[in-house]
Motif scaffolding. Sequence first.
Motif, PDB file in Angstrom:
ATOM      1  N   ASP A   1      -4.518  -3.020  12.234  1.00  0.00           N
ATOM      2  CA  ASP A   1      -3.519  -1.995  11.981  1.00  0.00           C
ATOM      3  C   ASP A   1      -3.652  -1.602  10.506  1.00  0.00           C
ATOM      4  OD1 ASP A   1      -1.259  -0.502  11.361  1.00  0.00           O
ATOM      5  OD2 ASP A   1       0.148  -1.897  12.289  1.00  0.00           O
ATOM      6  N   ILE A   2      -4.029  -0.372  10.229  1.00  0.00           N
ATOM      7  CA  ILE A   2      -4.334   0.033   8.856  1.00  0.00           C
ATOM      8  C   ILE A   2      -3.122   0.567   8.091  1.00  0.00           C
ATOM      9  CG2 ILE A   2      -6.764   0.450   9.361  1.00  0.00           C
ATOM     10  CD1 ILE A   2      -6.086   3.495   9.256  1.00  0.00           C
ATOM     11  N   THR A   3      -1.922   0.336   8.588  1.00  0.00           N
ATOM     12  CA  THR A   3      -0.724   0.858   7.943  1.00  0.00           C
ATOM     13  C   THR A   3      -0.637   0.447   6.478  1.00  0.00           C
ATOM     14  OG1 THR A   3       0.472   0.913  10.042  1.00  0.00           O
ATOM     15  CG2 THR A   3       1.804   0.916   8.024  1.00  0.00           C
ATOM     16  N   HIS A   4      -0.796  -0.844   6.177  1.00  0.00           N
ATOM     17  CA  HIS A   4      -0.715  -1.313   4.784  1.00  0.00           C
ATOM     18  C   HIS A   4      -1.792  -0.656   3.929  1.00  0.00           C
ATOM     19  CE1 HIS A   4       2.381  -4.278   5.494  1.00  0.00           C
ATOM     20  NE2 HIS A   4       1.680  -4.800   6.482  1.00  0.00           N
ATOM     21  N   SER A   5      -2.996  -0.542   4.471  1.00  0.00           N
ATOM     22  CA  SER A   5      -4.096   0.082   3.726  1.00  0.00           C
ATOM     23  C   SER A   5      -3.789   1.534   3.405  1.00  0.00           C
ATOM     24  CB  SER A   5      -5.401  -0.005   4.522  1.00  0.00           C
ATOM     25  OG  SER A   5      -5.815  -1.344   4.667  1.00  0.00           O
ATOM     26  N   VAL A   6      -3.281   2.259   4.375  1.00  0.00           N
ATOM     27  CA  VAL A   6      -2.982   3.678   4.178  1.00  0.00           C
ATOM     28  C   VAL A   6      -1.867   3.850   3.149  1.00  0.00           C
ATOM     29  CG1 VAL A   6      -2.121   5.783   5.275  1.00  0.00           C
ATOM     30  CG2 VAL A   6      -3.813   4.363   6.454  1.00  0.00           C
ATOM     31  N   LEU A   7      -0.802   3.071   3.270  1.00  0.00           N
ATOM     32  CA  LEU A   7       0.317   3.203   2.332  1.00  0.00           C
ATOM     33  C   LEU A   7      -0.122   2.885   0.905  1.00  0.00           C
ATOM     34  CD1 LEU A   7       3.194   1.619   4.450  1.00  0.00           C
ATOM     35  CD2 LEU A   7       2.790   4.046   3.976  1.00  0.00           C
ATOM     36  N   CYS A   8      -0.926   1.855   0.732  1.00  0.00           N
ATOM     37  CA  CYS A   8      -1.384   1.504  -0.606  1.00  0.00           C
ATOM     38  C   CYS A   8      -2.385   2.535  -1.125  1.00  0.00           C
ATOM     39  CB  CYS A   8      -1.989   0.103  -0.604  1.00  0.00           C
ATOM     40  SG  CYS A   8      -2.339  -0.509  -2.270  1.00  0.00           S
ATOM     41  N   ALA A   9      -3.281   2.999  -0.281  1.00  0.00           N
ATOM     42  CA  ALA A   9      -4.255   4.015  -0.704  1.00  0.00           C
ATOM     43  C   ALA A   9      -3.541   5.287  -1.161  1.00  0.00           C
ATOM     44  CB  ALA A   9      -5.234   4.314   0.426  1.00  0.00           C
ATOM     45  N   LYS A  10      -2.477   5.666  -0.467  1.00  0.00           N
ATOM     46  CA  LYS A  10      -1.698   6.834  -0.883  1.00  0.00           C
ATOM     47  C   LYS A  10      -1.077   6.602  -2.265  1.00  0.00           C
ATOM     48  CE  LYS A  10       0.974   8.715   2.377  1.00  0.00           C
ATOM     49  NZ  LYS A  10       1.823   8.826   3.590  1.00  0.00           N
ATOM     50  N   LYS A  11      -0.622   5.384  -2.525  1.00  0.00           N
ATOM     51  CA  LYS A  11      -0.046   5.057  -3.827  1.00  0.00           C
ATOM     52  C   LYS A  11      -1.120   5.101  -4.917  1.00  0.00           C
ATOM     53  CE  LYS A  11       3.372   2.365  -4.288  1.00  0.00           C
ATOM     54  NZ  LYS A  11       4.431   1.416  -4.461  1.00  0.00           N
ATOM     55  N   ILE A  12      -2.303   4.575  -4.618  1.00  0.00           N
ATOM     56  CA  ILE A  12      -3.409   4.619  -5.574  1.00  0.00           C
ATOM     57  C   ILE A  12      -3.768   6.069  -5.890  1.00  0.00           C
ATOM     58  CG2 ILE A  12      -5.857   4.070  -5.939  1.00  0.00           C
ATOM     59  CD1 ILE A  12      -5.339   1.551  -4.155  1.00  0.00           C
ATOM     60  N   LEU A  13      -3.854   6.895  -4.864  1.00  0.00           N
ATOM     61  CA  LEU A  13      -4.152   8.315  -5.067  1.00  0.00           C
ATOM     62  C   LEU A  13      -3.104   8.964  -5.963  1.00  0.00           C
ATOM     63  CD1 LEU A  13      -5.832  10.847  -4.440  1.00  0.00           C
ATOM     64  CD2 LEU A  13      -4.419  11.139  -2.379  1.00  0.00           C
ATOM     65  N   GLU A  14      -1.846   8.647  -5.715  1.00  0.00           N
ATOM     66  CA  GLU A  14      -0.753   9.212  -6.515  1.00  0.00           C
ATOM     67  C   GLU A  14      -0.874   8.809  -7.987  1.00  0.00           C
ATOM     68  OE1 GLU A  14       3.771   7.825  -6.763  1.00  0.00           O
ATOM     69  OE2 GLU A  14       3.276   8.736  -4.823  1.00  0.00           O
ATOM     70  N   LYS A  15      -1.263   7.559  -8.238  1.00  0.00           N
ATOM     71  CA  LYS A  15      -1.305   7.047  -9.620  1.00  0.00           C
ATOM     72  C   LYS A  15      -2.619   7.331 -10.335  1.00  0.00           C
ATOM     73  CE  LYS A  15       2.301   3.766  -9.354  1.00  0.00           C
ATOM     74  NZ  LYS A  15       3.189   3.565 -10.450  1.00  0.00           N
ATOM     75  N   GLN A  16      -3.751   7.299  -9.591  1.00  0.00           N
ATOM     76  CA  GLN A  16      -5.063   7.410 -10.242  1.00  0.00           C
ATOM     77  C   GLN A  16      -5.858   8.639  -9.826  1.00  0.00           C
ATOM     78  OE1 GLN A  16      -7.225   3.769  -9.518  1.00  0.00           O
ATOM     79  NE2 GLN A  16      -6.173   2.723 -11.175  1.00  0.00           N
ATOM     80  N   GLY A  17      -5.434   9.296  -8.774  1.00  0.00           N
ATOM     81  CA  GLY A  17      -6.194  10.430  -8.267  1.00  0.00           C
ATOM     82  C   GLY A  17      -7.440   9.978  -7.513  1.00  0.00           C
ATOM     83  N   TRP A  18      -8.239  10.948  -7.122  1.00  0.00           N
ATOM     84  CA  TRP A  18      -9.444  10.659  -6.331  1.00  0.00           C
ATOM     85  C   TRP A  18     -10.489   9.872  -7.122  1.00  0.00           C
ATOM     86  CZ3 TRP A  18      -8.636  10.946  -1.463  1.00  0.00           C
ATOM     87  CH2 TRP A  18      -7.829  11.945  -0.909  1.00  0.00           C
ATOM     88  N   SER A  19     -10.380   9.845  -8.440  1.00  0.00           N
ATOM     89  CA  SER A  19     -11.362   9.124  -9.253  1.00  0.00           C
ATOM     90  C   SER A  19     -11.350   7.621  -8.986  1.00  0.00           C
ATOM     91  CB  SER A  19     -11.141   9.391 -10.737  1.00  0.00           C
ATOM     92  OG  SER A  19      -9.883   8.886 -11.149  1.00  0.00           O
ATOM     93  N   ALA A  20     -10.313   7.131  -8.328  1.00  0.00           N
ATOM     94  CA  ALA A  20     -10.275   5.709  -7.958  1.00  0.00           C
ATOM     95  C   ALA A  20     -11.391   5.373  -6.974  1.00  0.00           C
ATOM     96  CB  ALA A  20      -8.911   5.364  -7.351  1.00  0.00           C
ATOM     97  N   TRP A  21     -11.868   6.384  -6.253  1.00  0.00           N
ATOM     98  CA  TRP A  21     -12.955   6.205  -5.285  1.00  0.00           C
ATOM     99  C   TRP A  21     -14.013   7.266  -5.558  1.00  0.00           C
ATOM    100  CZ3 TRP A  21      -7.813   6.476  -3.572  1.00  0.00           C
ATOM    101  CH2 TRP A  21      -7.279   5.295  -3.062  1.00  0.00           C
ATOM    102  N   PRO A  22     -14.921   7.023  -6.477  1.00  0.00           N
ATOM    103  CA  PRO A  22     -15.923   8.049  -6.795  1.00  0.00           C
ATOM    104  C   PRO A  22     -16.904   8.266  -5.637  1.00  0.00           C
ATOM    105  CG  PRO A  22     -16.397   6.014  -7.978  1.00  0.00           C
ATOM    106  CD  PRO A  22     -15.081   5.814  -7.282  1.00  0.00           C
ATOM    107  N   GLY A  23     -17.476   9.456  -5.606  1.00  0.00           N
ATOM    108  CA  GLY A  23     -18.561   9.709  -4.669  1.00  0.00           C
ATOM    109  C   GLY A  23     -18.268  10.649  -3.517  1.00  0.00           C
TER     110      GLY A  23
END
Length: 141
Positions: A107-129
């Motif tokens: 169940d990827i719920t935790h992953s999605v919620l945290c990834a959304k938070k990372i995007l909010e704080k760091q933008g797409w640069s958190a995952w280059p490429g």
Amino acid sequence: MRASLLICALIVACLAPGILATRTMDRCSLAREMANHRVPRDQLARWACIADNQSNFHTDAVSPTNDKGFRNYGIFQISNEYWCYSKDQAAREVECKVKCEAFLEDDITHSVLCAKKILEKQGWSAWPGCTGSLPSIDNCF
């Protein structure tokens, strides 16, 4: 001979269910599930690219420990440096307020919620490429 191989395989399956119970998603299953988590549709192709690049769509991916002693977890490879704490670490205040092992669940719920938070704080640069023109996910819906 075949019967003994089958029996061995069944024993392994019964003794170690976690080994065989991993989930590998694909672009469309990820896009649909993320849409269910209210991720904007115009972001889904990029998230699919990130999951492909980071974990090859494996929900149970764990990176080797880096030179600072941290690892990345799950389909989006979220770090235990700032975002989660692992079972090897004492519970501590982290941005996503969750154990890293939660990112390894099918169940990827935790992953999605945290990834959304990372995007909010760091933008797409958190995952280059994953920039530029990406394959459409429109055929997934």
